[in-house]
Design a protein around this motif. Structure first.
Motif, PDB file in Angstrom:
ATOM      1  N   ALA A   1       0.853  -1.364  -0.054  1.00  0.00           N
ATOM      2  CA  ALA A   1       0.195  -0.083   0.033  1.00  0.00           C
ATOM      3  C   ALA A   1       0.780   1.321   0.053  1.00  0.00           C
ATOM      4  O   ALA A   1       2.089   1.428   0.311  1.00  0.00           O
ATOM      5  CB  ALA A   1      -0.946  -0.115   1.279  1.00  0.00           C
ATOM      6  N   TYR A   2       0.505   2.251  -0.461  1.00  0.00           N
ATOM      7  CA  TYR A   2       1.182   3.601  -0.631  1.00  0.00           C
ATOM      8  C   TYR A   2       0.944   4.253   0.711  1.00  0.00           C
ATOM      9  O   TYR A   2      -0.205   4.113   1.420  1.00  0.00           O
ATOM     10  CB  TYR A   2       0.143   4.592  -1.629  1.00  0.00           C
ATOM     11  CG  TYR A   2       0.704   4.192  -3.013  1.00  0.00           C
ATOM     12  CD1 TYR A   2       2.211   4.402  -3.561  1.00  0.00           C
ATOM     13  CD2 TYR A   2      -0.224   3.670  -3.793  1.00  0.00           C
ATOM     14  CE1 TYR A   2       2.206   4.069  -4.995  1.00  0.00           C
ATOM     15  CE2 TYR A   2       0.137   3.186  -5.129  1.00  0.00           C
ATOM     16  CZ  TYR A   2       1.420   3.612  -5.818  1.00  0.00           C
ATOM     17  OH  TYR A   2       1.506   3.228  -7.038  1.00  0.00           O
TER      18      TYR A   2
ATOM     19  N   LEU B   1       0.194  10.007  -0.328  1.00  0.00           N
ATOM     20  CA  LEU B   1      -0.933  10.301  -0.936  1.00  0.00           C
ATOM     21  C   LEU B   1      -1.663  11.803  -0.692  1.00  0.00           C
ATOM     22  O   LEU B   1      -2.130  12.364  -1.551  1.00  0.00           O
ATOM     23  CB  LEU B   1      -2.096   9.190  -0.858  1.00  0.00           C
ATOM     24  CG  LEU B   1      -1.719   7.972  -1.204  1.00  0.00           C
ATOM     25  CD1 LEU B   1      -2.696   7.045  -0.969  1.00  0.00           C
ATOM     26  CD2 LEU B   1      -1.629   7.853  -2.608  1.00  0.00           C
TER      27      LEU B   1
ATOM     28  N   GLU C   1      -3.815  11.383 -11.422  1.00  0.00           N
ATOM     29  CA  GLU C   1      -2.748  10.168 -11.781  1.00  0.00           C
ATOM     30  C   GLU C   1      -1.533  10.689 -13.086  1.00  0.00           C
ATOM     31  O   GLU C   1      -0.444  10.591 -12.887  1.00  0.00           O
ATOM     32  CB  GLU C   1      -3.283   9.158 -12.507  1.00  0.00           C
ATOM     33  CG  GLU C   1      -2.564   7.832 -12.996  1.00  0.00           C
ATOM     34  CD  GLU C   1      -3.492   6.675 -13.376  1.00  0.00           C
ATOM     35  OE1 GLU C   1      -2.948   5.886 -13.981  1.00  0.00           O
ATOM     36  OE2 GLU C   1      -4.620   6.907 -13.568  1.00  0.00           O
TER      37      GLU C   1
ATOM     38  N   PRO D   1       0.975   6.455  -8.192  1.00  0.00           N
ATOM     39  CA  PRO D   1      -0.409   6.131  -7.815  1.00  0.00           C
ATOM     40  C   PRO D   1      -1.338   6.423  -8.866  1.00  0.00           C
ATOM     41  O   PRO D   1      -1.357   7.136  -9.525  1.00  0.00           O
ATOM     42  CB  PRO D   1      -0.769   6.976  -6.492  1.00  0.00           C
ATOM     43  CG  PRO D   1       0.489   7.760  -6.177  1.00  0.00           C
ATOM     44  CD  PRO D   1       1.350   7.729  -7.376  1.00  0.00           C
TER      45      PRO D   1
ATOM     46  N   THR E   1      -6.223   4.459  -6.562  1.00  0.00           N
ATOM     47  CA  THR E   1      -5.676   4.873  -5.438  1.00  0.00           C
ATOM     48  C   THR E   1      -6.016   5.807  -4.706  1.00  0.00           C
ATOM     49  O   THR E   1      -6.269   5.989  -3.491  1.00  0.00           O
ATOM     50  CB  THR E   1      -4.240   4.842  -5.721  1.00  0.00           C
ATOM     51  OG1 THR E   1      -3.542   3.679  -6.135  1.00  0.00           O
ATOM     52  CG2 THR E   1      -3.373   4.996  -4.252  1.00  0.00           C
TER      53      THR E   1
ATOM     54  N   ASN F   1      -9.484   5.607  -3.731  1.00  0.00           N
ATOM     55  CA  ASN F   1      -9.832   4.741  -2.424  1.00  0.00           C
ATOM     56  C   ASN F   1      -9.261   5.542  -1.089  1.00  0.00           C
ATOM     57  O   ASN F   1      -9.966   5.639  -0.145  1.00  0.00           O
ATOM     58  CB  ASN F   1      -8.959   3.578  -2.406  1.00  0.00           C
ATOM     59  CG  ASN F   1      -9.421   2.428  -3.507  1.00  0.00           C
ATOM     60  OD1 ASN F   1     -10.921   2.405  -3.649  1.00  0.00           O
ATOM     61  ND2 ASN F   1      -8.740   1.753  -4.030  1.00  0.00           N
TER      62      ASN F   1
END
Length: 125
Positions: A33-34, A39, A58, A76, A80, A83
């Motif tokens: 996971a990032y 993020l 993106e 990402p 991503t 979410n």
């Protein structure tokens, strides 16, 4: 602006919130996971340059040299970002939002004197 966003994202208060968000998302062995801090930085930066569309976020991660440095070359996807913004704990996201408003107000980027939770205006004399 990116430096200001990074400084904000690494404050103790925001980092404690990001640790809580990191715990929500399980990494898969084949696809870790990032980090939520990464993020958050990308999303806040994109918002600051009027990008709110996940696909455009993106694209910005792929073409913006500063974001490539900040993300260490990670790119990402739109899913991503979707979410992160739609499935994260709403209370934590609200706290990050309020923290962002406080910081922007401290830098005099906003034009209000006080923010009242009930939505009433500040009384100015």
């Amino acid at each position: 602006m990116l430096l200001t966003i990074c400084n904000f994202a690494f404050t103790n208060m925001v980092q404690s919130l990001m640790v809580q968000l990191d715990a929500e998302f399980a990494s898969k062995p084949e696809r870790p996971a990032y980090p939520r801090t990464l993020l958050l930085i990308v999303v806040l930066y994109c918002f600051s340059i009027d990008i709110a569309n996940y696909t455009k976020m993106e694209e910005e991660c792929r073409k913006n040299k500063f974001l490539l440095i900040v993300t260490c070359g990670l790119k990402p996807t739109r899913n991503t970002f979707a979410n992160f913004l739609n499935k994260s704990d709403a209370e934590i996201i609200k706290k990050v939002f309020v923290s962002t408003l406080v910081l922007l107000n401290d830098f005099h980027f906003l034009e209000f004197v006080k923010l009242f939770v009930d939505g009433t205006d500040a009384l100015v004399r």
